[in-house]
Structure formats: structure tokens, C-alpha cells
Write an enzyme that holds these catalytic residues in place. Structure first.
Site, PDB file in Angstrom:
ATOM      1  N   ASP A 149       0.825  -1.210   0.000  1.00 18.26           N
ATOM      2  CA  ASP A 149       0.000   0.000   0.000  1.00 18.26           C
ATOM      3  C   ASP A 149       0.857   1.256   0.000  1.00 18.26           C
ATOM      4  OD1 ASP A 149      -2.580   1.243   0.046  1.00 18.26           O
ATOM      5  OD2 ASP A 149      -2.339   1.655   2.180  1.00 18.26           O
TER       6      ASP A 149
ATOM      7  N   SER B 199      -7.198   5.382  -0.252  1.00 18.02           N
ATOM      8  CA  SER B 199      -7.362   4.110  -0.953  1.00 18.02           C
ATOM      9  C   SER B 199      -8.823   3.676  -0.886  1.00 18.02           C
ATOM     10  CB  SER B 199      -6.480   3.036  -0.318  1.00 18.02           C
ATOM     11  OG  SER B 199      -5.120   3.411  -0.334  1.00 18.02           O
TER      12      SER B 199
ATOM     13  N   GLN C 257      -4.899  -1.158  -7.362  1.00 19.40           N
ATOM     14  CA  GLN C 257      -5.608  -0.336  -6.387  1.00 19.40           C
ATOM     15  C   GLN C 257      -6.229   0.858  -7.089  1.00 19.40           C
ATOM     16  OE1 GLN C 257      -3.861   2.619  -3.235  1.00 19.40           O
ATOM     17  NE2 GLN C 257      -3.996   0.629  -2.198  1.00 19.40           N
TER      18      GLN C 257
END
Length: 300
Positions: free
Chosen positions: A209, A233, A283
Site C-alpha cells: 500500500d 485508498s 488499487q
């Protein structure tokens, strides 16, 4: 007393973050770390949720994919994880995980596990990139900014961490120039990890991430440090292809095929130093730019 910057201690603290406390049948609790961000770091929740799912699956069935949604910002406080045993098949096992704080569901994850099977093999080649040796760490780059570093980053943003990141492209952290292409960063734990594959996978999920959403900012010369971008996110997917160790260097190559509607889509590939593709990520994140901030487009 061990110094707070001692690599072994930093890694021990990171591993401890992935060690969840059982609080009932398929129920677990994880502590939270404060990295200086307004909400809990999404990678922490990814790693802990994957660990929660893994604790309900036999070790001979490693995770091969996970798909997650970030539903609400998490607080810097303990998080409760509940695991639903969706399916236990002959080859595949499926788990669904909900993360809660104060009776609010902040995150959900579905993970699939598989027995070790033989089959066809191929992979993309690792792109040419400078090795990690000689590259400054992101921490060293922030320290070098001195008083130019935004105030909100001058405390937590300068603390040593159990994972080291070294960017291949040496963009200006405060005012990067718009450019085509993606970016790449080397990453690894700063000290040896225990010989537990589930811990290595959880920590890779944690680290995946970091910097992924930044790929959508590269074409526009935007950066998190500028204070001009509000980012979050929205979802995160990850596929595990081959064995690896997270205390060895991995190259994280990321790009962004599209940004529109205040959202950016980003993709990533993780390679060992000898070129094995060990994991892939995707993502989508929210990207809102402050009114009046200059936006640039890379030349076509």
C-alpha cells in the site's frame, strides 16, 4: 536499553503488529501504529486482515489472492477482525474478513488460499532498474529536506521504521516534475524476519500500500507532501505468485493506466533481485486536488 532505531527492534515491533490476539471463535484483535497520517495506514489493515484469514487456514494452503475494500477511515486504536469460513474445498479455501472499530465496519477482505500444485509457468520480465545499493532511503530523503519538510511530517515522518524504501527515480519529494511512465521502489524489512511464510506475505501486503497510489500523481507532478492532494485508498487487490522473503530486497514497479472522476487506478508488480515475479497488485484511490492547485499533463 535498546535504541528505538535498532533494526532488529524495529522489525520485532512490525512483526508484533501482525501478531493478532484471539478474542473468540475466528475473532482477532490487532493493535494500531501511528505513522503520522490522519487515519490508520491502510497497509496495516491489509496485513492484519490477511493474517486473521491465514490463522483459520492450514499452513500448506498459502494465500494466492486477496481483494479488499476500505470502507471508512480507521482510527489509531485497536481493530477487531472477524473471519467467515466461506469455503473449504479440495484445492481452494475462501475466507471473508470484516474489520471493525466501535461497531463500525471500516474494511472488508476476501482471500483465497490454495494447495501447492504444479502447472504451466511464465511471467513478465523485470524491467531494467538501478539496484538498491547506493540509493538513499525515503527516510534519508525526508531528513535531508530539513525545515522544508511540511510540519505535519516533521515528527512521525522522520521516525525509523521496520521497512526500508528506496526510490529508483530520484524525483523532488516536494515539487516533482510531471513525467511519463511509472515509478519503482526497492523495499525490504531492515532485519531478518522469522521463518513464517504467512508473516512475510502479511508484511508484503502491508508494504504494497506504500507508494502505489502515488503512481497516479506522477503524470501530474503531484505529491502527498505538498498538501495539495487529498487521497484515500478505495480498494486493493493482490495476487501472490511465487515464494519470497521480505527480508530480501524486492522491486516494486508501479504505473497508473487511468485517472478520471477524482479516482486513479494503479497497478504494481513485485520482483526479487534475480527477476522472479512474486506478486502483483492493483488499487483504485480517491484523488482530490485542492482548488487553485496547478495541474500538469505529461507531453504526449
Amino acid at each position: 536499553m535498546t535504541d528505538s532505531s535498532d533494526p532488529a527492534r524495529l522489525v520485532d515491533e512490525l512483526v508484533a503488529l501482525m501478531r493478532l490476539q484471539p478474542v473468540g471463535a475466528d475473532r482477532f484483535r490487532g493493535e494500531s501504529e501511528d505513522l503520522g497520517t490522519p487515519a490508520v495506514f491502510g497497509g496495516q489493515v491489509l496485513g492484519q486482515a490477511l493474517m486473521a484469514a491465514s490463522l483459520t487456514v492450514a499452513a500448506d494452503r498459502p494465500v494466492h489472492s486477496m481483494h479488499a475494500y476500505f470502507l471508512l477511515p480507521g482510527e489509531h486504536a485497536p481493530i477487531d477482525y472477524s473471519v467467515d469460513r466461506v469455503r473449504d474445498g479440495r484445492s481452494f479455501t475462501t475466507r471473508h474478513v470484516l474489520a471493525r472499530q466501535k461497531d463500525r465496519i471500516i474494511f472488508e477482505l476476501t482471500a483465497s488460499f490454495q494447495t501447492l500444485d504444479d502447472g504451466i509457468e511464465h511471467q513478465f520480465a523485470m524491467p531494467q532498474a538501478r539496484g538498491p545499493e547506493g540509493l538513499p532511503s525515503e527516510l534519508a530523503q525526508r531528513v535531508a529536506l530539513g525545515d522544508r519538510l511540511p510540519a505535519r511530517w516533521q515528527v512521525k515522518g522522520l521516525l525509523p521504521h521496520g521497512i526500508e524504501y528506496r526510490r529508483v527515480e530520484q524525483d523532488d519529494l516536494l515539487a516533482p516534475l510531471p513525467r511519463e511512465g511509472g515509478s519503482a521502489v526497492w523495499m525490504r524489512a531492515v532485519a531478518p524476519l522469522p521463518d513464517e511464510p504467512a508473516v512475510h506475505r502479511a508484511l508484503l501486503a502491508y508494504a504494497s500500500d506504500h507508494g502505489l497510489l502515488r503512481a497516479a500523481m506522477v503524470p501530474h507532478g503531484l505529491t502527498f507532501l505538498s498538501g495539495k492532494v487529498r487521497a484515500a485508498s478505495l480498494d486493493h487487490a493482490m495476487w501472490f505468485h511465487r515464494d519470497f522473503r521480505f527480508d530480501d530486497w524486492l522491486l516494486y514497479v508501479v504505473d497508473s493506466p487511468s485517472a478520471s472522476g477524482a479516482r486513479g487506478l494503479c497497478r504494481g508488480s513485485l520482483f526479487t533481485q534475480d527477476g522472479r515475479l512474486v506478486a502483483s497488485t492493483a488499487q483504485e484511490g480517491m484523488l482530490r486536488v485542492a482548488a487553485g492547485a496547478a495541474l500538469s499533463q505529461t507531453p504526449r
